[in-house]
Design a protein around this motif. Structure first.
Motif, PDB file in Angstrom:
ATOM      1  N   HIS A   1     127.914  19.503 -16.986  1.00 19.25           N
ATOM      2  CA  HIS A   1     126.912  20.018 -17.924  1.00 19.25           C
ATOM      3  C   HIS A   1     125.590  19.266 -17.755  1.00 19.25           C
ATOM      4  CE1 HIS A   1     124.894  21.411 -21.474  1.00 19.25           C
ATOM      5  NE2 HIS A   1     124.847  20.189 -21.952  1.00 19.25           N
TER       6      HIS A   1
ATOM      7  N   LEU B   1     132.874  22.420 -23.715  1.00 12.65           N
ATOM      8  CA  LEU B   1     132.278  21.085 -23.662  1.00 12.65           C
ATOM      9  C   LEU B   1     132.685  20.247 -24.875  1.00 12.65           C
ATOM     10  CD1 LEU B   1     128.747  22.051 -22.337  1.00 12.65           C
ATOM     11  CD2 LEU B   1     130.562  20.855 -21.081  1.00 12.65           C
TER      12      LEU B   1
ATOM     13  N   LEU C   1     125.516  17.057 -27.418  1.00 18.73           N
ATOM     14  CA  LEU C   1     125.674  18.500 -27.232  1.00 18.73           C
ATOM     15  C   LEU C   1     124.981  19.283 -28.343  1.00 18.73           C
ATOM     16  CD1 LEU C   1     129.373  18.934 -26.044  1.00 18.73           C
ATOM     17  CD2 LEU C   1     127.275  19.175 -24.696  1.00 18.73           C
TER      18      LEU C   1
ATOM     19  N   LEU D   1     131.848  16.962 -18.611  1.00 21.74           N
ATOM     20  CA  LEU D   1     130.589  16.617 -19.269  1.00 21.74           C
ATOM     21  C   LEU D   1     129.491  16.343 -18.246  1.00 21.74           C
ATOM     22  CD1 LEU D   1     131.927  14.357 -22.152  1.00 21.74           C
ATOM     23  CD2 LEU D   1     131.095  16.713 -22.310  1.00 21.74           C
TER      24      LEU D   1
ATOM     25  N   CYS E   1     134.704  16.597 -25.152  1.00 19.37           N
ATOM     26  CA  CYS E   1     134.349  15.471 -26.030  1.00 19.37           C
ATOM     27  C   CYS E   1     135.536  15.052 -26.890  1.00 19.37           C
ATOM     28  CB  CYS E   1     133.177  15.854 -26.941  1.00 19.37           C
ATOM     29  SG  CYS E   1     131.622  16.122 -26.075  1.00 19.37           S
TER      30      CYS E   1
ATOM     31  N   TRP F   1     129.917  26.163 -24.432  1.00 15.79           N
ATOM     32  CA  TRP F   1     129.807  25.155 -25.487  1.00 15.79           C
ATOM     33  C   TRP F   1     131.147  24.755 -26.096  1.00 15.79           C
ATOM     34  CZ3 TRP F   1     125.528  22.627 -25.100  1.00 15.79           C
ATOM     35  CH2 TRP F   1     124.401  23.259 -24.576  1.00 15.79           C
TER      36      TRP F   1
ATOM     37  N   ASP G   1     121.488  19.384 -27.430  1.00 14.26           N
ATOM     38  CA  ASP G   1     121.293  20.346 -26.341  1.00 14.26           C
ATOM     39  C   ASP G   1     121.305  21.774 -26.872  1.00 14.26           C
ATOM     40  OD1 ASP G   1     121.219  18.269 -24.526  1.00 14.26           O
ATOM     41  OD2 ASP G   1     123.223  18.658 -23.711  1.00 14.26           O
TER      42      ASP G   1
END
Length: 115
Positions: free
Chosen positions: A41, A61, A77, A38, A65, A58, A80
């Protein structure tokens, strides 16, 4: 830093660079260092000259999480993804994953807010 030095995460997206970036994130997660994935990113945008992260990162990521139970990071996210305008299909998958992560953390109000 090594990937950046070799030009794998800076400049234009390439299949090789994107694959290397995803592989590094997966290694972090599988090695129990989901926080580092994370953080990569979060550090990516200021360090990279392309306008958005590779689309293939994605799901990885969101895996970070989920592994860490980081429902707040999952919601970030989604924000984002909206900022980077990733497209409706990937956006729908992001919302779904964020809802799953929030639900697994008993954050039902956040699940409802995402609907």
């Amino acid at each position: 830093d090594e990937m950046r030095r070799r030009g794998l995460v800076d400049g234009a997206h390439t299949a090789q660079g994107d694959a290397a970036y995803v592989a590094s994130l997966r290694c972090c997660i599988e090695g129990g260092h989901w926080e580092r994935a994370l953080q990569y990113h979060r550090d990516w945008a200021p360090a990279c000259s392309v306008p958005h992260p590779p689309l293939v990162i994605w799901p990885v990521l969101f895996d970070a999480c989920a592994t860490g139970g980081r429902w707040q990071a999952a919601l970030a996210l989604v924000d984002d993804m909206e900022r980077y305008d990733v497209g409706s299909e990937l956006m729908a998958k992001g919302y779904k994953r964020a809802m799953e992560i929030c639900a697994s953390s008993d954050r039902w109000g956040d699940v409802e807010a995402l609907l």
